[in-house]
Motif scaffolding. Structure first.
Motif, PDB file in Angstrom:
ATOM      1  N   LYS A 123      -5.074  17.222  23.120  1.00 15.84           N
ATOM      2  CA  LYS A 123      -3.872  16.001  23.442  1.00 15.84           C
ATOM      3  C   LYS A 123      -2.796  16.720  23.800  1.00 15.84           C
ATOM      4  CE  LYS A 123      -6.061  12.864  20.212  1.00 15.84           C
ATOM      5  NZ  LYS A 123      -5.540  11.799  19.184  1.00 15.84           N
ATOM      6  N   LYS A 125      -1.227  18.843  21.941  1.00 12.41           N
ATOM      7  CA  LYS A 125      -0.524  19.277  20.912  1.00 12.41           C
ATOM      8  C   LYS A 125      -0.691  20.716  20.473  1.00 12.41           C
ATOM      9  CE  LYS A 125      -0.835  14.522  18.968  1.00 12.41           C
ATOM     10  NZ  LYS A 125      -0.895  13.897  17.807  1.00 12.41           N
ATOM     11  N   GLY A 126      -1.811  21.581  20.840  1.00 13.94           N
ATOM     12  CA  GLY A 126      -1.920  22.733  20.541  1.00 13.94           C
ATOM     13  C   GLY A 126      -1.517  23.840  21.448  1.00 13.94           C
ATOM     14  N   GLU A 341       2.519   9.749  20.308  1.00 15.87           N
ATOM     15  CA  GLU A 341       1.482  11.064  19.848  1.00 15.87           C
ATOM     16  C   GLU A 341       2.216  11.837  18.997  1.00 15.87           C
ATOM     17  OE1 GLU A 341      -1.683  11.518  20.086  1.00 15.87           O
ATOM     18  OE2 GLU A 341      -2.204   9.809  20.906  1.00 15.87           O
ATOM     19  N   LEU A 342       3.518  12.036  19.076  1.00 12.60           N
ATOM     20  CA  LEU A 342       4.305  12.811  17.886  1.00 12.60           C
ATOM     21  C   LEU A 342       3.850  12.647  16.496  1.00 12.60           C
ATOM     22  CD1 LEU A 342       6.462  14.631  17.507  1.00 12.60           C
ATOM     23  CD2 LEU A 342       8.097  12.815  17.302  1.00 12.60           C
ATOM     24  N   TYR A 343       3.374  11.232  16.085  1.00 18.64           N
ATOM     25  CA  TYR A 343       3.155  10.991  14.825  1.00 18.64           C
ATOM     26  C   TYR A 343       1.735  10.860  14.501  1.00 18.64           C
ATOM     27  CZ  TYR A 343       8.175   9.905  14.935  1.00 18.64           C
ATOM     28  OH  TYR A 343       9.436  10.118  15.228  1.00 18.64           O
ATOM     29  N   THR A 344       0.784  10.886  15.459  1.00 16.46           N
ATOM     30  CA  THR A 344      -0.430  10.941  15.021  1.00 16.46           C
ATOM     31  C   THR A 344      -1.159  12.239  14.835  1.00 16.46           C
ATOM     32  OG1 THR A 344      -1.198  11.278  17.487  1.00 16.46           O
ATOM     33  CG2 THR A 344      -0.988   8.906  16.788  1.00 16.46           C
ATOM     34  N   ASP A 345      -2.239  12.313  14.073  1.00 16.45           N
ATOM     35  CA  ASP A 345      -3.044  13.053  13.676  1.00 16.45           C
ATOM     36  C   ASP A 345      -2.337  14.468  12.849  1.00 16.45           C
ATOM     37  OD1 ASP A 345      -4.901  12.574  15.580  1.00 16.45           O
ATOM     38  OD2 ASP A 345      -3.882  13.407  17.156  1.00 16.45           O
ATOM     39  N   VAL A 346      -1.181  13.912  11.990  1.00 10.27           N
ATOM     40  CA  VAL A 346      -0.803  14.748  11.080  1.00 10.27           C
ATOM     41  C   VAL A 346      -1.416  14.629   9.839  1.00 10.27           C
ATOM     42  CG1 VAL A 346       1.374  15.010   9.497  1.00 10.27           C
ATOM     43  CG2 VAL A 346       1.488  14.102  11.882  1.00 10.27           C
TER      44      VAL A 346
END
Lengths: 351, 471
Positions: A123, A125-126, A341-346
């Protein structure tokens, strides 16, 4: 070193005092024409993909660290062609694009991850160093040098624990081979006979430090000796030699004999990362590898011997270029992740 | 004159033990190095050796006696040429009724008698005394039967219950299996679950923290025990870089459901490298859950929740609390919510926010404050990340005064965080600046007196609470 690679190809540690079982000398894999064509295509895809990634980096579309796999293609393709998706697992460090492509993962989502887009496999983020495909049993994509060795040993622990007959292929480089956790992992892997293949991609430079300047034992296939882990040195510029060694290693882990080390003698043509001018080696050295030891040229000449016409290879080249152009286009046009999306998947769960 | 053989201190935290077995009988001659007895400490069964030569003239404490205080005479030894006649009978500890918890700290030595080193006052015993003197009831519906259980047993029960429910759960660490746990927390697990699921590792924290993280990524649910969190410094890379970041970096594709657990914080006289609270360190890392329970009930309910969580959890236990008894609900499946603080003691005048062993200190301070007419509310944070701000702010709204009590350094601490939250989100509710009671900002010294000076104590909490109440 190229000379060493050739001479040392398929040299096992059998010459050392033998107080334990050792794997047989691997033989070069006898590929059918179709298999070799397939390997060729995969290596070419990695080459062209990485060249394009380098270009996109130069254009500012890819940021941060970006480590290209150009020159080392035969390693990932040769080894992973022996793995079974769905049964085995693969883990590597940050130079991971090639390993993803060698598993047939869509170049579009890999390139979109490099450009940091929502359609990227993580997404966006990696990034270049952190790509995963749990569906393929591909566990990344790790940025701390050597961490994947302990993690991969854990994946092998899972295979043994679950009794799923899987083997973990854990890649690391000549640089990571000097990290302490590698030996902590070796010890446990052999203590418990975990099914893991430690694939040391010796590309001769730990970033800018040559192996001779960083390793007291530069023959990395011997690094497991103190732990009773056998090792095989392999010509990593020859995809069939790599595949042959992978067969031997898989047979070893599948027979329940525990871990095994493969040292793949290889070479990266580009710098350590995009920002590395690679002044620690001569132009001549790089040129020598490109002209005389290139894994893709090598496979092409073998294919010609098998009766594949030059036209056919050119058609493949064109086809691969199109795939890469399409991936690049996709990665440029795909939207960036939504700010939310900044706050998702933490965390997985909500507390 | 006969020599008194005293109950020895055989671990840093041992206050009492069981005289499991006498290996000599009255009238036996013994020489230096002979094994006299087997003694069960809070950690293991130890052999007690003779130092002096002579004849055992009297056994004062029969074998099988529980709760024998460290320093209590257990036998008399007559030297050469002395009569082996039984000496005048010394006070025998009651064999079946250990002294109540409230009397746990060993009484000050009689004047004139040279104290054994263990009888020196230490900060740890003060901390434990605060725990023992106060009461903490678990939050359960009225009528739920309660059983008195140590924190150590509660943790073991939590692991065992979850291992019975889920095949993927396994325990790995140093001395967790055959040795039955360096602090006996994993006692009995090997017998029940076998070596496949209770795995002894070499001394290789970085290695097994990484191995565990990899196994979690592969779909197992590891419980990684660190003998202490001080040793987890060797492994902190995997806790933070591998476990905490995986889910985010993979866009939610790859999880790392793992529990890293072990004792944390100061123990007793173990010096600077073995006495630190990592709560604030881990609590600053997004992607981790950080839990630091106080009571046995919370330890059990939260460890079960941690094992079930799909996220990586750092579970910080406290060695001084392992042997403490608390009421634990007698329920089949006692699971508590992660991320919820608990009002341990309701009050109206000042809020004491704390966690882990600080709860005992705060409760003791609250009792002292009550005597001075200040009714303190005590909040146990229980989970340090995510922090239950709502409970803290709601309490502040009622009391308008707050003190944070933390067994740990003050700089960049949980206390700092609570103060920041109170200021930014509860400013209008504050009638006084929030104060904090932390350990002194130095490496923890070994000397008993210095150690006492460095660690938190109830008196400091009382002082701070009075200060925010302008009293």
């Amino acid at each position: 070193m190229a000379r060493t690679a050739k001479k040392a190809a398929a040299k096992t540690a059998a010459q050392l005092k033998s107080n334990r079982e050792r794997p047989a000398e691997p033989s070069r894999y006898k590929a059918t024409k179709d298999e070799l064509l397939d390997f060729y295509k995969q290596m070419l895809l990695i080459r062209r993909f990485e060249e394009r990634a380098g270009q996109l980096y130069g254009l500012g579309l890819i940021g941060g660290f970006c480590h290209l796999y150009i020159g080392q293609e035969a390693v990932a393709v040769g080894l992973q062609s022996a793995m079974k998706v769905g049964r085995d697992s693969v883990i590597t460090g940050y130079r991971d694009h090639g390993h993803m492509l060698a598993y047939g993962i869509d170049p579009k989502v890999i390139m979109a991850e490099l450009t940091g887009r929502a359609a990227g496999i993580s997404k966006g983020k990696g990034g270049s160093m952190h790509m995963f495909s749990v569906d393929h049993g591909f566990y990344g994509g790790h940025g701390i040098v050597g961490a994947q060795v302990a993690l991969g040993t854990g994946l092998a622990f899972k295979h043994q624990y679950a009794g799923d007959a899987g083997t973990c292929l854990a890649y690391f480089g000549d640089g990571a081979a000097n990290q302490g956790q590698v030996y902590e992992s070796f010890n446990m892997a052999k203590l418990w006979d975990l099914p893991v293949i430690y694939a040391i991609e010796n590309n001769r430079y730990a970033m800018g430090t040559a192996v001779e300047r960083s390793a007291s034992e530069p023959e990395f296939y011997k690094r497991g000796e103190s732990f009773r882990i056998p090792g095989i040195q392999v010509d990593g510029m020859d995809v069939l030699a790599v595949r042959g060694a992978a067969e031997e290693a898989m047979a070893w882990t599948q027979a329940g004999k525990g871990p095994i080390i493969l040292e793949l003698l290889t070479y990266r043509y580009r710098g350590h990362s995009m920002s590395d001018p690679a002044k620690y080696r001569t132009k001549e050295e790089v040129q020598d590898y490109r002209e005389h030891h290139d894994p893709i040229d090598h496979a092409a000449s073998e294919l010609e011997k098998l009766g594949v016409k030059e036209d056919e290879l050119k058609a493949i080249d064109k086809q691969i270029k199109e795939i890469v152009v399409e991936a690049a286009k996709f990665s440029e046009e795909a939207p960036e992740p939504a700010p939310s999306e900044l706050y998702t998947d933490v965390l997985v769960e909500t507390y | 004159m006969a020599i008194e053989l005293k109950m020895p201190a055989l671990s840093p935290t041992m206050e009492e033990g069981t005289l499991a077995k006498w290996l000599v009988k009255e009238g036996d001659e013994v020489k230096s190095g002979d094994i006299l007895a087997e003694i069960e400490t809070d950690k293991a069964t130890m052999e007690f050796e003779a130092v002096d030569e002579g004849t055992i003239s009297k056994i004062l404490v029969p074998e099988g006696t529980d709760g024998v205080k460290v320093g209590a005479p257990i036998a008399l030894l007559a030297g050469d040429g002395e009569s082996a006649e039984p000496a005048p009978k010394a006070d025998e500890p009651k064999s079946s009724a250990p002294e109540p918890k409230a009397a746990a700290p060993v009484p000050a030595p009689e004047s004139g008698a040279a104290p054994t080193p263990h009888q020196m006052e230490t900060a740890a015993r003060d901390l434990v005394a605060d725990v023992a003197k106060t009461h903490d009831a678990p939050e359960v519906p009225d009528g739920t039967p309660l059983t008195s259980v140590t924190v150590r047993e509660a943790l073991r029960d939590a692991m065992a219950e979850e291992m019975r429910l889920d095949d993927r759960v396994f325990v790995m660490g140093e001395e967790v299996a055959q040795y039955q746990g360096a602090y006996k927390v994993t006692q009995g697990l090997l017998d029940e679950f076998g070596p496949k699921r209770v795995v002894d590792t070499p001394i290789t924290e970085y290695g097994f923290a990484g191995l565990g993280s990899g196994a979690a990524m592969g779909g197992l649910k590891p419980i990684i025990e660190f003998m202490t969190f001080n040793f987890a410094m060797q492994a902190i890379d995997h806790i933070i870089n591998s476990a905490a970041k995986t889910n985010y970096m993979s866009g939610g594709q790859m999880r790392c459901p793992i529990v890293f657990r072990g004792p944390n914080g100061a123990a007793a006289r173990v010096g600077a490298q073995h006495s630190q609270n990592y709560g604030p360190w881990y609590a600053s890392v997004p992607g981790l859950i950080v839990i630091a329970p106080y009571s046995a009930a919370d330890a059990k309910g939260l460890l079960k929740a941690a094992i079930r969580s799909e996220d990586p959890v750092v579970f910080l236990e406290n060695e001084l609390l392992y042997g403490q008894h608390f009421d634990v609900p007698d329920m089949d499946d006692y699971v508590l919510p992660i991320g919820k603080a608990r009002i341990v003691r309701p009050g109206t005048d000042v809020t004491l926010v704390t966690y882990s062993i600080g709860v005992g200190v705060a409760l003791e301070a609250a009792q002292e404050l009550m005597a001075e007419g200040i009714n303190a509310e005590v909040i146990d944070l229980r989970t340090l990340r995510p922090l239950d701000k709502a409970t803290v702010l709601e309490s502040l709204k009622r009391t308008n005064r707050m003190v944070v009590v933390e067994e740990g350094w003050p700089t960049c601490s949980i206390a700092s965080e609570i103060i920041a939250i109170a200021m930014t989100e509860g400013f209008d509710d504050l009638d006084a600046p929030v104060l904090r009671v932390n350990n002194v900002d130095v490496p923890l010294p070994y000397a008993a007196n210095l150690e006492k000076l460095a660690l938190i104590k109830a008196a400091d909490v009382v002082k701070a609470a009075k200060e925010v109440c302008y009293r």
